[in-house]
Design a protein around this motif. Structure first.
Motif, PDB file in Angstrom:
ATOM      1  N   UNK A 103       0.811  -1.199   0.000  1.00 30.68           N
ATOM      2  CA  UNK A 103       0.000   0.000   0.000  1.00 30.68           C
ATOM      3  C   UNK A 103       0.852   1.261   0.000  1.00 30.68           C
ATOM      4  N   UNK A 104       2.118   1.143  -0.300  1.00 24.99           N
ATOM      5  CA  UNK A 104       2.957   2.341  -0.319  1.00 24.99           C
ATOM      6  C   UNK A 104       2.513   3.311  -1.397  1.00 24.99           C
ATOM      7  N   UNK A 105       2.006   2.789  -2.508  1.00 24.30           N
ATOM      8  CA  UNK A 105       1.507   3.680  -3.573  1.00 24.30           C
ATOM      9  C   UNK A 105       0.356   4.533  -3.047  1.00 24.30           C
ATOM     10  N   UNK A 106      -0.587   3.903  -2.362  1.00 29.79           N
ATOM     11  CA  UNK A 106      -1.735   4.638  -1.825  1.00 29.79           C
ATOM     12  C   UNK A 106      -1.285   5.657  -0.783  1.00 29.79           C
ATOM     13  N   UNK A 107      -0.352   5.278   0.062  1.00 27.91           N
ATOM     14  CA  UNK A 107       0.163   6.185   1.087  1.00 27.91           C
ATOM     15  C   UNK A 107       0.856   7.375   0.441  1.00 27.91           C
ATOM     16  N   UNK A 108       1.663   7.097  -0.569  1.00 29.47           N
ATOM     17  CA  UNK A 108       2.365   8.170  -1.283  1.00 29.47           C
ATOM     18  C   UNK A 108       1.367   9.108  -1.957  1.00 29.47           C
ATOM     19  N   UNK A 109       0.349   8.537  -2.590  1.00 33.01           N
ATOM     20  CA  UNK A 109      -0.664   9.366  -3.247  1.00 33.01           C
ATOM     21  C   UNK A 109      -1.435  10.203  -2.239  1.00 33.01           C
ATOM     22  N   UNK A 110      -1.755   9.610  -1.087  1.00 31.17           N
ATOM     23  CA  UNK A 110      -2.486  10.346  -0.059  1.00 31.17           C
ATOM     24  C   UNK A 110      -1.662  11.536   0.437  1.00 31.17           C
ATOM     25  N   UNK A 111      -0.371  11.336   0.594  1.00 28.46           N
ATOM     26  CA  UNK A 111       0.497  12.440   1.007  1.00 28.46           C
ATOM     27  C   UNK A 111       0.527  13.528  -0.053  1.00 28.46           C
ATOM     28  N   UNK A 112       0.667  13.138  -1.319  1.00 30.27           N
ATOM     29  CA  UNK A 112       0.711  14.116  -2.400  1.00 30.27           C
ATOM     30  C   UNK A 112      -0.619  14.836  -2.584  1.00 30.27           C
ATOM     31  N   UNK A 113      -1.713  14.185  -2.209  1.00 30.56           N
ATOM     32  CA  UNK A 113      -3.030  14.828  -2.338  1.00 30.56           C
ATOM     33  C   UNK A 113      -3.118  16.075  -1.462  1.00 30.56           C
ATOM     34  N   UNK A 114      -2.319  16.126  -0.405  1.00 35.11           N
ATOM     35  CA  UNK A 114      -2.302  17.288   0.482  1.00 35.11           C
ATOM     36  C   UNK A 114      -1.223  18.304   0.150  1.00 35.11           C
ATOM     37  N   UNK A 115      -0.592  18.147  -0.989  1.00 37.55           N
ATOM     38  CA  UNK A 115       0.487  19.049  -1.380  1.00 37.55           C
ATOM     39  C   UNK A 115      -0.024  20.478  -1.540  1.00 37.55           C
ATOM     40  N   UNK A 116       0.835  21.432  -1.250  1.00 38.11           N
ATOM     41  CA  UNK A 116       0.462  22.848  -1.385  1.00 38.11           C
ATOM     42  C   UNK A 116       0.289  23.261  -2.845  1.00 38.11           C
ATOM     43  N   UNK A 117       0.933  22.536  -3.738  1.00 37.30           N
ATOM     44  CA  UNK A 117       0.808  22.815  -5.170  1.00 37.30           C
ATOM     45  C   UNK A 117      -0.454  22.117  -5.682  1.00 37.30           C
ATOM     46  N   UNK A 118      -1.460  22.877  -6.102  1.00 41.19           N
ATOM     47  CA  UNK A 118      -2.711  22.267  -6.559  1.00 41.19           C
ATOM     48  C   UNK A 118      -2.517  21.272  -7.707  1.00 41.19           C
ATOM     49  N   UNK A 119      -1.554  21.513  -8.570  1.00 42.28           N
ATOM     50  CA  UNK A 119      -1.315  20.588  -9.682  1.00 42.28           C
ATOM     51  C   UNK A 119      -0.914  19.207  -9.160  1.00 42.28           C
ATOM     52  N   UNK A 120      -0.024  19.188  -8.184  1.00 44.07           N
ATOM     53  CA  UNK A 120       0.419  17.930  -7.578  1.00 44.07           C
ATOM     54  C   UNK A 120      -0.743  17.275  -6.835  1.00 44.07           C
ATOM     55  N   UNK A 121      -1.453  18.070  -6.054  1.00 41.19           N
ATOM     56  CA  UNK A 121      -2.570  17.543  -5.276  1.00 41.19           C
ATOM     57  C   UNK A 121      -3.680  16.979  -6.137  1.00 41.19           C
ATOM     58  N   UNK A 122      -4.047  17.694  -7.179  1.00 42.17           N
ATOM     59  CA  UNK A 122      -5.129  17.234  -8.049  1.00 42.17           C
ATOM     60  C   UNK A 122      -4.751  15.978  -8.826  1.00 42.17           C
ATOM     61  N   UNK A 123      -3.511  15.905  -9.256  1.00 41.73           N
ATOM     62  CA  UNK A 123      -3.058  14.683  -9.942  1.00 41.73           C
ATOM     63  C   UNK A 123      -3.114  13.491  -8.999  1.00 41.73           C
ATOM     64  N   UNK A 124      -2.736  13.712  -7.758  1.00 39.20           N
ATOM     65  CA  UNK A 124      -2.777  12.633  -6.765  1.00 39.20           C
ATOM     66  C   UNK A 124      -4.216  12.208  -6.478  1.00 39.20           C
ATOM     67  N   UNK A 125      -5.119  13.165  -6.377  1.00 39.17           N
ATOM     68  CA  UNK A 125      -6.529  12.851  -6.154  1.00 39.17           C
ATOM     69  C   UNK A 125      -7.061  12.019  -7.317  1.00 39.17           C
ATOM     70  N   UNK A 126      -6.718  12.389  -8.527  1.00 36.94           N
ATOM     71  CA  UNK A 126      -7.156  11.641  -9.698  1.00 36.94           C
ATOM     72  C   UNK A 126      -6.619  10.209  -9.669  1.00 36.94           C
ATOM     73  N   UNK A 127      -5.365  10.052  -9.321  1.00 34.49           N
ATOM     74  CA  UNK A 127      -4.763   8.718  -9.240  1.00 34.49           C
ATOM     75  C   UNK A 127      -5.404   7.897  -8.123  1.00 34.49           C
ATOM     76  N   UNK A 128      -5.706   8.539  -6.992  1.00 32.60           N
ATOM     77  CA  UNK A 128      -6.388   7.835  -5.901  1.00 32.60           C
ATOM     78  C   UNK A 128      -7.769   7.366  -6.326  1.00 32.60           C
ATOM     79  N   UNK A 129      -8.469   8.193  -7.086  1.00 29.45           N
ATOM     80  CA  UNK A 129      -9.799   7.826  -7.577  1.00 29.45           C
ATOM     81  C   UNK A 129      -9.710   6.581  -8.465  1.00 29.45           C
TER      82      UNK A 129
END
Length: 69
Positions: free
Chosen positions: A1-27
């Motif tokens: 589950x390291x991928x999911x953990x990594x994506x969850x961390x990136x979803x909270x990134x201050x850069x909206x581009x990084x965060x939104x990409x992570x949210x999309x990947x989590x979805x």
């Protein structure tokens, strides 16, 4: 589950581009996991109603989404 953990961390990134990409990947990951579990439940004899109850959706919704797979 390291991928999911990594994506969850990136979803909270201050850069909206990084965060939104992570949210999309989590979805996408969530959809894959749900499909695996629905298939597993059906293989074990679960009814559409039982699956729907666990997912918090209607029987019709889960059957429409997964009934032909």
């Amino acid at each position: 589950m390291t991928e999911a953990t990594d994506l969850a961390e990136r979803a909270g990134d201050r850069d909206p581009r990084v965060g939104l990409r992570a949210v999309s990947a989590l979805r996408r990951l969530l959809e894959q996991l749900e499909a695996v579990q629905v298939r597993s439940a059906r293989n074990q004899g679960w009814s559409w109603q039982e699956i729907a109850a666990e997912l918090g959706v209607s029987r019709q919704a889960v059957h429409k989404k997964y009934g032909r797979q």
